[in-house]
Scaffold this active site. Sequence first.
Site, PDB file in Angstrom:
ATOM      1  N   PHE A 148       2.885  -2.045  -7.522  1.00 61.74           N
ATOM      2  CA  PHE A 148       3.103  -2.726  -6.244  1.00 61.74           C
ATOM      3  C   PHE A 148       3.313  -4.215  -6.513  1.00 61.74           C
ATOM      4  CE2 PHE A 148       1.915  -4.445  -2.112  1.00 61.74           C
ATOM      5  CZ  PHE A 148       2.523  -3.546  -1.256  1.00 61.74           C
ATOM      6  N   ASP A 221      -6.306  -0.462  -9.212  1.00 62.06           N
ATOM      7  CA  ASP A 221      -6.059  -0.652  -7.785  1.00 62.06           C
ATOM      8  C   ASP A 221      -6.068   0.740  -7.147  1.00 62.06           C
ATOM      9  OD1 ASP A 221      -5.021  -1.019  -5.239  1.00 62.06           O
ATOM     10  OD2 ASP A 221      -3.725  -2.677  -5.874  1.00 62.06           O
ATOM     11  N   TYR A 246      -6.926  -0.618   5.035  1.00 61.97           N
ATOM     12  CA  TYR A 246      -6.120  -0.240   6.214  1.00 61.97           C
ATOM     13  C   TYR A 246      -5.227   0.970   5.981  1.00 61.97           C
ATOM     14  CZ  TYR A 246      -2.964  -3.494   3.739  1.00 61.97           C
ATOM     15  OH  TYR A 246      -2.227  -4.133   2.788  1.00 61.97           O
ATOM     16  N   LYS A 247      -5.248   1.537   4.776  1.00 63.77           N
ATOM     17  CA  LYS A 247      -4.410   2.713   4.512  1.00 63.77           C
ATOM     18  C   LYS A 247      -5.219   3.974   4.833  1.00 63.77           C
ATOM     19  CE  LYS A 247      -1.475   0.068   1.485  1.00 63.77           C
ATOM     20  NZ  LYS A 247      -1.360  -0.556   0.164  1.00 63.77           N
ATOM     21  N   ARG A 400       9.824   7.454   2.498  1.00 62.94           N
ATOM     22  CA  ARG A 400       8.443   7.764   2.128  1.00 62.94           C
ATOM     23  C   ARG A 400       7.714   8.377   3.325  1.00 62.94           C
ATOM     24  NH1 ARG A 400       4.077   3.300   0.193  1.00 62.94           N
ATOM     25  NH2 ARG A 400       4.331   2.749   2.379  1.00 62.94           N
TER      26      ARG A 400
HETATM   27  C1  LIG Z   1      -1.038  -1.838   0.104  1.00 68.38           C
HETATM   28  C2  LIG Z   1      -1.242  -2.351  -1.264  1.00 68.38           C
HETATM   29  C3  LIG Z   1      -1.718  -3.637  -1.484  1.00 68.38           C
HETATM   30  C4  LIG Z   1      -1.925  -4.552  -0.325  1.00 68.38           C
HETATM   31  O1  LIG Z   1      -2.482  -5.769  -0.674  1.00 68.38           O
HETATM   32  P1  LIG Z   1      -2.917  -6.771   0.471  1.00 68.38           P
HETATM   33  O2  LIG Z   1      -3.494  -7.889  -0.269  1.00 68.38           O
HETATM   34  O3  LIG Z   1      -3.886  -6.057   1.365  1.00 68.38           O
HETATM   35  O4  LIG Z   1      -1.705  -7.134   1.271  1.00 68.38           O
HETATM   36  C5  LIG Z   1      -1.958  -4.037  -2.790  1.00 68.38           C
HETATM   37  N1  LIG Z   1      -1.719  -3.205  -3.823  1.00 68.38           N
HETATM   38  C6  LIG Z   1      -1.254  -1.953  -3.637  1.00 68.38           C
HETATM   39  C7  LIG Z   1      -1.021  -1.069  -4.810  1.00 68.38           C
HETATM   40  C8  LIG Z   1      -0.984  -1.506  -2.361  1.00 68.38           C
HETATM   41  O5  LIG Z   1      -0.500  -0.279  -2.180  1.00 68.38           O
END
Ligand SMILES: *Cc1c(COP(=O)(O)O)cnc(C)c1O
Length: 441
Positions: A148, A221, A246-247, A400
């Site tokens: 990401f 992560d 939030y996911k 997705r």
């Molecule tokens: C959704 C996501 C994030 C989001 O990071 P924020 O700091 O909350 O915006 C980070 N890493 C991964 C792999 C994600 O899927």
Amino acid sequence: MPSLAELLTHAREASSRDQCAALDRDDPLGALRAQFVAPPGVIYLDGNSLGQLPVKTATRIAQVVTGEWGQGLIRSWNDAGWMDLPTQVGNQIARLVGARPGELIVCDSTSVNLFKVLRAALALWLAANPAKPQDAAAPVVVSQPGNFPTDLYIAQSAAADLGFELELCDAAQLEPRLADPNAAPVAALVLTQVDYRTGAIHDLGHLSACAHAAGAFAIWDLAHSAGAIPVDLHQADADFAVGCGYKFLNGGPGAPAFVWAHPRWVDKTRQPLAGWLGHTAPFDFAAAYSPAQGIRHYLGGTPPILSLTALECGVQTVLAAEPLGGMAALHAKAQGLTELFIRLVARHCDRHELELLSPTDPAQRGCQVSLRSPLDGYAIVQALIERGVIGDFRASDVLRFGFSPLPLRYVDVWDAVMELARVLDTGTWRDPRYAQRHAVT
Ligand SMILES: *Cc1c(COP(=O)(O)O)cnc(C)c1O
């Protein structure tokens, strides 16, 4: 409860909406769906980006706002337990990822928490591996090019601050790279366990062991793992982990994230954003920083109580599955849903040259299915959204679809695929208005 093999067989064999409805009737997790607000006419396949609103969140937030804030005012930091909320919610998330009570805390965003653990780990590595003049190459942080983007940006900046370089290896190259004695020394492996584009799952334990064999920290992560698949941080012997609220944890837009450090490291590390709430005694108002023991020193500023309240409601929707088999049962259901989706797409959209980007083995997939289309994938997703089937699009060409196992039914999968087939068969996606890009895709 049906075994995973039975579940997958039944999901694969469902070839009518009635058969999908029968799967829903037999679904031991079916009752958990009522925990969520379901907007009429919507099939929500984006719980991997923003989890659905739990029914009890609005009531609970209203209580905190009108009672604890409105009436209790500042007294609520003590009387309503606000000070303990980051640990209290952290302890509940800990149960979902194989951490022990007191090891995991909720704060900041995933990006910020990744920065904190990576900087802390790299400083620890430097202390154990002091630079020698004869060193040929700068030590590196290893990640994947498909990680990401925020993880890569953060890794780059944290690495550069301390004189490390970021090295990117494709998934298949990670193991040989870590084992290569002639390459630059590796200080940390930074990976997202479930790939946000494809849903492919990394082996947490195996890659952590490979990192350790190279003398590197394993930093994970769990953004698309927490609340989605079984995770056992201790069994995997990971070093640090961060994840998203939030996911699949259904904590609401911008919910705070979480951070975990293995107990063997936590008090040996100094996170770089020393703030007053990570101090051992914030209300001494001492001029000198003295970190709190344990994960609490990963706190920086004042916790967002309203957001933490919403996150706690979200996490509890996942914990509600504990008596029904917990994360293993949830991932098993998600495998049934994704398997059904893939089979139905293959059967009903076969003329449209869709390509499956997710692993074909359901055990290797998180709770999502990603497709690639030779047509305009963005427009197809927009046309679907207008028809109430909400998925998302990830540049450059990924359609997705997330399958949050708590709120979703097998009939939702059926209806979604029929809608996708209609959008493709009729070519409605070709309407120019679907090509118009929004800020969030
Ligand atoms: C959704 C996501 C994030 C989001 O990071 P924020 O700091 O909350 O915006 C980070 N890493 C991964 C792999 C994600 O899927």
